[in-house]
Design an enzyme around this catalytic site. Structure first.
Site, mmCIF file in Angstrom:
data_model
loop_
_atom_site.group_PDB
_atom_site.id
_atom_site.type_symbol
_atom_site.label_atom_id
_atom_site.label_comp_id
_atom_site.label_asym_id
_atom_site.label_seq_id
_atom_site.Cartn_x
_atom_site.Cartn_y
_atom_site.Cartn_z
ATOM 1 N N HIS A 253 -53.334 -32.651 30.775
ATOM 2 C CA HIS A 253 -51.957 -32.458 30.294
ATOM 3 C C HIS A 253 -51.219 -33.791 30.223
ATOM 4 C CE1 HIS A 253 -49.870 -32.709 34.295
ATOM 5 N NE2 HIS A 253 -50.966 -32.163 34.763
ATOM 6 N N ASP B 195 -47.765 -34.079 30.075
ATOM 7 C CA ASP B 195 -46.426 -34.085 30.672
ATOM 8 C C ASP B 195 -46.479 -34.516 32.128
ATOM 9 O OD1 ASP B 195 -47.757 -31.475 31.009
ATOM 10 O OD2 ASP B 195 -45.970 -30.920 32.137
ATOM 11 N N ASP C 161 -50.857 -38.003 37.339
ATOM 12 C CA ASP C 161 -50.928 -36.552 37.151
ATOM 13 C C ASP C 161 -50.193 -36.215 35.870
ATOM 14 O OD1 ASP C 161 -50.918 -33.799 37.371
ATOM 15 O OD2 ASP C 161 -49.436 -33.733 38.967
ATOM 16 N N GLU D 20 -47.593 -28.479 31.391
ATOM 17 C CA GLU D 20 -48.322 -27.942 32.548
ATOM 18 C C GLU D 20 -47.441 -27.909 33.776
ATOM 19 O OE1 GLU D 20 -50.947 -28.194 36.200
ATOM 20 O OE2 GLU D 20 -49.365 -29.544 35.474
ATOM 21 N N GLU D 21 -46.627 -28.941 33.948
ATOM 22 C CA GLU D 21 -45.839 -29.069 35.180
ATOM 23 C C GLU D 21 -44.780 -27.977 35.336
ATOM 24 O OE1 GLU D 21 -46.555 -30.900 37.527
ATOM 25 O OE2 GLU D 21 -47.707 -32.595 36.782
ATOM 26 N N ASP E 142 -57.868 -32.886 36.343
ATOM 27 C CA ASP E 142 -56.503 -32.910 36.872
ATOM 28 C C ASP E 142 -56.481 -32.789 38.392
ATOM 29 O OD1 ASP E 142 -53.708 -32.931 36.841
ATOM 30 O OD2 ASP E 142 -53.542 -30.785 36.390
ATOM 31 N N HIS F 260 -46.229 -36.734 41.939
ATOM 32 C CA HIS F 260 -44.834 -36.268 41.875
ATOM 33 C C HIS F 260 -43.909 -37.133 42.726
ATOM 34 C CE1 HIS F 260 -45.919 -31.840 40.595
ATOM 35 N NE2 HIS F 260 -46.711 -32.746 40.037
#
Length: 421
Positions: free
Chosen positions: A90, A92, A152, A186-187, A209, A391
């Protein structure tokens, strides 16, 4: 110190590193509470670039759909009826940390605390991030400490692109038709719901991922989201006796009755939880958003029923008090479906082994695109990409791990060819 897990990993390390640094500098942060996919148009800055680069590499059937997702094909070289296998990552990044003006830096980790240049009060510290101890002498990529890095899952994006370049430039490597896709949102949990599985056309897929090198994630939480709105009766407080019903106090009573130990701050390993994450209200109406997680889907459903019963008890017997209850299934434990096709994860284990690593099946206290895709009929376990401390402004990734992930992808392509008749 080189000590790459294989000669091919050493050969591909510079390519995957440089791709990742380029991609990481592009702000692709997703947005909460936006129904449209993608939730932020800036995700298209990367997916358009990837579509152009896939064309330059010689990939086929390249498409950019209305949701900003890229689909492409690496043509078969084995001349056999090999099942079509897919690889996804992903584009994003999480809304949990700043993402504007990302400045990736490549440093050699020497084992001591490393202040990050944008904010020296933020440092990579092995006392807080013990995985750093496995990478003394290795190149790692970090942000400058003011933003997340985006490993990520841009590490996964770079690894798939590097594998695509390698396979397209080495037609002597036998493999079946491969499909690759780069997804959006995805997030925030929306992208995989609109991913076009029929267009993708794969027998199975692997999201790139995960975190630690060698890990294969074949089990995730099952997840529900619950929204409870308590409604009261508002009136001037000077004349409120026996008339005012304050919805904030109804919500307070509800929260005070939640099981104390059934919370993320008191759970680990395979333990589930109930987590109130947001509260907005006034005397008239107060809304609580909660998430419920457990590896046992039936345990999640029991928690949802318990929350409904608790809300009923809070308003029982109070005139003009009521509540509204919304329950949404977010994703299910992928293992419930993957155990029906064990060869998919077994192929990943063999690919990791051939990459020079010890494979380790892992469970995720969260979800992936693969959770939703597997539930929708595309079996999709998750493979490591090397991202760490995600994150956060302390996010980092090791180039050795990223290179090993590329080799794992290449190995998987060959293993599925070897296993076909």
């Amino acid at each position: 110190m080189s000590d790459f897990t294989s000669p091919l990993a050493e050969e591909l390390a510079a390519d995957v590193r440089d791709r990742f640094v380029r991609y990481a500098a592009i702000d692709t942060q997703a947005a909460f509470d936006v129904e449209e996919v993608p939730s932020s148009k800036k995700q298209l800055d990367l997916t358009r670039l990837l579509a152009d680069e896939l064309k330059e590499l010689g990939a086929e059937e390249i498409e950019l759909d209305d949701h900003g997702m890229v689909y492409a094909t690496v043509p078969a070289t084995d001349g056999k009826d090999t099942p079509v296998v897919g690889f996804l990552a992903h584009v994003d990044t999480s809304p949990d940390a700043p993402s504007v003006d990302i400045k990736p830096q490549v440093v050699r980790w020497e084992g001591s605390k490393l202040p990050l240049p944008g904010n020296p009060e933020v440092a990579l510290d092995p006392a807080q991030s013990p995985h750093l101890n496995d990478h003394v002498g290795h190149e790692i990529v970090t942000s400058d400490g003011t933003t997340l890095l985006g490993a990520d899952d841009k590490a996964g994006v770079a690894e798939i692109m590097t594998a695509v370049r390698y396979l397209l430039s080495h037609p002597e490597v036998p493999h079946g038709k491969l499909r690759v896709a780069f997804t959006t949102d995805e997030e925030v949990g929306h992208g995989a719901r609109v991913f076009d599985i029929d267009r993708f056309g794969a027998r199975c897929a692997y999201t790139i991922d995960g975190s630690d090198a060698g890990h294969i994630d074949d089990e995730t939480f099952s997840a529900h989201a619950v929204r409870i709105t308590f409604r009261g009766f508002n009136i001037h407080p000077g004349y409120a006796k026996d008339r005012l019903v304050n919805s904030i106090k109804l919500a307070e009573r509800f929260l005070s009755e939640l099981p104390f130990e059934d919370a993320p701050e008191h759970s680990s390993e395979r333990e589930g939880y109930i987590h109130p994450g947001n509260l907005v209200g006034s005397e008239d109406a107060t809304t609580i958003d909660l998430i419920i997680r457990d590896f046992d889907t039936s345990a999640v459903e029991k928690r949802v029923m318990m929350l409904r019963d608790l809300a009923e008890s809070v308003v029982a017997g109070i005139e003009n008090a009521s509540f509204e209850f919304e329950d949404e299934e977010q994703y299910l434990n992928m293992q419930d479906h993957l155990r029906k096709s064990p060869e998919i994860v077994e192929a990943a284990e063999e690919a990791v082994r051939r990459a020079g690593l010890t494979p380790r099946r892992n469970f995720v206290r969260g979800g992936t695109d693969g959770s939703i895709l597997t539930e929708r009929g595309l079996p999709t376990p998750n493979i490591f990409c090397g991202s760490q401390d995600v994150h956060s402004v302390r996010e980092w990734a090791c180039v050795h791990d990223m290179a090993a992930a590329v080799v794992t992808i290449v190995n998987l392509a060959q293993i599925w060819s070897e296993r076909s008749s």
